[in-house]
Scaffold this active site. Structure first.
Site, PDB file in Angstrom:
ATOM      1  N   LYS A  26       8.072  26.351  -6.472  1.00 47.41           N
ATOM      2  CA  LYS A  26       8.091  27.425  -5.487  1.00 47.41           C
ATOM      3  C   LYS A  26       8.126  28.784  -6.194  1.00 47.41           C
ATOM      4  O   LYS A  26       8.578  28.888  -7.333  1.00 47.41           O
ATOM      5  CB  LYS A  26       9.323  27.253  -4.595  1.00 47.41           C
ATOM      6  CG  LYS A  26       9.347  28.083  -3.328  1.00 47.41           C
ATOM      7  CD  LYS A  26      10.531  27.662  -2.464  1.00 47.41           C
ATOM      8  CE  LYS A  26      10.594  28.497  -1.179  1.00 47.41           C
ATOM      9  NZ  LYS A  26      10.980  29.898  -1.451  1.00 47.41           N
ATOM     10  N   GLY A  28       9.253  32.304  -7.571  1.00 52.63           N
ATOM     11  CA  GLY A  28      10.525  32.923  -7.893  1.00 52.63           C
ATOM     12  C   GLY A  28      11.595  32.014  -8.457  1.00 52.63           C
ATOM     13  O   GLY A  28      12.774  32.381  -8.472  1.00 52.63           O
ATOM     14  N   VAL A  29      11.210  30.827  -8.924  1.00 53.07           N
ATOM     15  CA  VAL A  29      12.221  29.893  -9.444  1.00 53.07           C
ATOM     16  C   VAL A  29      12.248  29.847 -10.975  1.00 53.07           C
ATOM     17  O   VAL A  29      13.036  29.109 -11.556  1.00 53.07           O
ATOM     18  CB  VAL A  29      12.006  28.466  -8.888  1.00 53.07           C
ATOM     19  CG1 VAL A  29      12.175  28.450  -7.386  1.00 53.07           C
ATOM     20  CG2 VAL A  29      10.637  27.912  -9.299  1.00 53.07           C
ATOM     21  N   THR A  32       7.426  30.700 -15.084  1.00 51.48           N
ATOM     22  CA  THR A  32       6.873  31.295 -16.296  1.00 51.48           C
ATOM     23  C   THR A  32       7.847  31.190 -17.461  1.00 51.48           C
ATOM     24  O   THR A  32       7.451  30.864 -18.588  1.00 51.48           O
ATOM     25  CB  THR A  32       6.500  32.766 -16.046  1.00 51.48           C
ATOM     26  OG1 THR A  32       5.483  32.827 -15.042  1.00 51.48           O
ATOM     27  CG2 THR A  32       5.975  33.416 -17.315  1.00 51.48           C
ATOM     28  N   ASP A  57      -1.691  31.527 -12.519  1.00 51.57           N
ATOM     29  CA  ASP A  57      -1.037  32.261 -11.431  1.00 51.57           C
ATOM     30  C   ASP A  57      -1.652  33.653 -11.359  1.00 51.57           C
ATOM     31  O   ASP A  57      -1.655  34.378 -12.355  1.00 51.57           O
ATOM     32  CB  ASP A  57       0.463  32.364 -11.718  1.00 51.57           C
ATOM     33  CG  ASP A  57       1.243  33.001 -10.580  1.00 51.57           C
ATOM     34  OD1 ASP A  57       0.602  33.618  -9.699  1.00 51.57           O
ATOM     35  OD2 ASP A  57       2.475  32.885 -10.571  1.00 51.57           O
ATOM     36  N   GLU A 240      18.859  25.146  -4.259  1.00 53.17           N
ATOM     37  CA  GLU A 240      18.973  25.588  -2.875  1.00 53.17           C
ATOM     38  C   GLU A 240      18.150  24.661  -1.999  1.00 53.17           C
ATOM     39  O   GLU A 240      17.232  23.987  -2.476  1.00 53.17           O
ATOM     40  CB  GLU A 240      18.486  27.030  -2.715  1.00 53.17           C
ATOM     41  CG  GLU A 240      19.343  28.050  -3.446  1.00 53.17           C
ATOM     42  CD  GLU A 240      18.833  29.474  -3.249  1.00 53.17           C
ATOM     43  OE1 GLU A 240      17.843  29.660  -2.494  1.00 53.17           O
ATOM     44  OE2 GLU A 240      19.414  30.392  -3.857  1.00 53.17           O
ATOM     45  N   ASN A 267      16.808  25.849 -12.487  1.00 57.79           N
ATOM     46  CA  ASN A 267      17.143  27.141 -13.084  1.00 57.79           C
ATOM     47  C   ASN A 267      18.236  27.876 -12.310  1.00 57.79           C
ATOM     48  O   ASN A 267      18.575  27.516 -11.186  1.00 57.79           O
ATOM     49  CB  ASN A 267      15.890  28.022 -13.144  1.00 57.79           C
ATOM     50  CG  ASN A 267      14.960  27.634 -14.275  1.00 57.79           C
ATOM     51  OD1 ASN A 267      15.402  27.217 -15.346  1.00 57.79           O
ATOM     52  ND2 ASN A 267      13.658  27.776 -14.059  1.00 57.79           N
ATOM     53  N   CYS A 279      34.298  35.369  -9.781  1.00 63.46           N
ATOM     54  CA  CYS A 279      34.491  36.102  -8.531  1.00 63.46           C
ATOM     55  C   CYS A 279      34.318  35.146  -7.352  1.00 63.46           C
ATOM     56  O   CYS A 279      33.778  34.047  -7.505  1.00 63.46           O
ATOM     57  CB  CYS A 279      33.510  37.262  -8.437  1.00 63.46           C
ATOM     58  SG  CYS A 279      31.776  36.744  -8.268  1.00 63.46           S
ATOM     59  N   CYS A 282      30.735  34.128  -6.769  1.00 67.92           N
ATOM     60  CA  CYS A 282      30.247  33.177  -7.775  1.00 67.92           C
ATOM     61  C   CYS A 282      30.739  31.768  -7.467  1.00 67.92           C
ATOM     62  O   CYS A 282      29.972  30.799  -7.546  1.00 67.92           O
ATOM     63  CB  CYS A 282      30.712  33.595  -9.163  1.00 67.92           C
ATOM     64  SG  CYS A 282      29.954  35.124  -9.762  1.00 67.92           S
TER      65      CYS A 282
END
Length: 347
Positions: A26, A28-29, A32, A57, A240, A267, A279, A282
């Site tokens: 997907k 943004g994971v 690259t 890409d 996720e 990742n 925190c 986190c």
């Protein structure tokens, strides 16, 4: 299973027979960064062999990852003499194709030419098709035997940094799609070739000869893509729900193409349990990540599940990639590798 596969890509890096490695997932994971890390580790572990990393890409992030400008021709990576990169531009390839088409027949009313344009335009993912043909052309020009010039390069393995999932899967369909298209062209050649020659279309045969050569190359590559000794696919995701869902969908489709896939890189993991003063955000996010990691461990027990840490900065440059990519071969341990991650974040 009776045993758990090691959570690394060691088997891929050390496999002597691999010719093609696809890296996808997907958007943004971290595809690259992952593909660049795999390429760097291959180059480091096999210094006497040459490797090629190709971006299909349209966003082209290889130049950013290595802090070095790449283009449509393979260029050596500064600091790694046995690794080259190239970024394929589908729009430029389309323009070249249109220009080449003019040399065969300048008559816009030629029915065969019109039919071919319609058929070409109907290819699903025409930009990926052109990218694929660009790759074939480049690889063929680089392939050498004992009688070739010594300054030419023969690549041991070619790594693909692919487009987001949907584009990736269309790209992998292309060998069979192009075979069907070329078969139609050949059928047209048999029916209309003699007639077109009588009408002055003498260049038609030359065109069909080239198409036959293309089909031969496509068939050969298609056979390699479905051979697990020669080709594998590395899935990249984050922990996720949507990313896990997309990964499962992609794996099912890859299996329908008979492609080998047995490695998943996860990742951007926080590992908050090992943080001295995490925190609340986190801790909350790590709990969510851990929930989906547990699901992955159960769902993909027969896969190499590689867990990569979240850094507070981007991984850019060869030296940083060398350090970060070690975690693909040796599982990340916050207590042992914390200082290394801190040093990467400070640069």
């Amino acid at each position: 299973m009776d045993f758990e596969l090691e959570p690394t890509l060691e088997s891929i890096v050390q496999q002597d027979t691999l010719k093609w490695i696809f890296v996808g997932g997907k958007g943004g994971v971290g595809k690259t960064t992952t593909s660049s890390s795999i390429a760097v580790q291959l180059a480091l572990n096999h210094p006497n062999d040459q490797f090629l990393l190709i971006s299909t890409d349209p966003a082209h992030n290889l130049s950013d990852a290595f802090c070095q400008k790449f283009g449509k021709d393979a260029r050596k990576v500064d600091g790694l003499s046995n690794l080259s990169c190239m970024e394929i531009d589908p729009e430029a390839a389309m323009s070249d194709l249109q220009q080449q088409a003019q040399q065969y027949n300048n008559d816009p009313n030629d029915p065969l030419k019109s039919m071919m344009n319609d058929m070409t335009g109907s290819i699903p993912g025409i930009d990926e098709a052109l990218s694929f043909m660009e790759v074939l052309k480049h690889i063929k020009s680089q392939k050498v035997d004992e009688n070739d010039d010594k300054d030419k390069i023969s690549y041991r393995t070619i790594i693909f940094d692919t487009a987001p999932t949907g584009h990736t899967l269309r790209f992998l369909q292309l060998p069979s799609t192009l075979q069907k298209l070329l078969s139609k062209f050949q059928a047209l050649s048999g029916k209309f070739g003699p007639m077109m020659s009588m009408l002055g279309g003498g260049n038609q045969q030359e065109m069909f000869d080239k198409l036959n050569e293309v089909q031969k190359n496509v068939t050969e590559v298609n056979e390699q893509f479905t051979n697990p000794d020669l080709t594998t696919f590395v899935c990249v995701c984050i922990s996720e729900f949507l990313s896990l869902y997309e990964t499962e969908r992609m794996i099912q489709e890859l299996m329908s193409y008979n492609m080998d896939v047995n490695s998943i890189v996860v990742n951007q993991l926080l590992f908050a349990d090992d943080d001295e003063k995490p925190c609340k955000r986190c801790v909350s996010r790590w709990k969510m990540q851990k929930k989906y990691l547990d699901q992955m461990a159960e769902l993909y027990e027969d896969y190499h599940l590689v867990k990569m840490p979240l850094l507070g900065t981007e991984i850019r440059g060869v030296e940083n990639l060398k350090k970060f990519s070690k975690f693909l071969l040796t599982p990340y341990d916050p207590k042992v590798n914390g200082d290394l991650v801190t040093s990467l974040e400070e640069k």
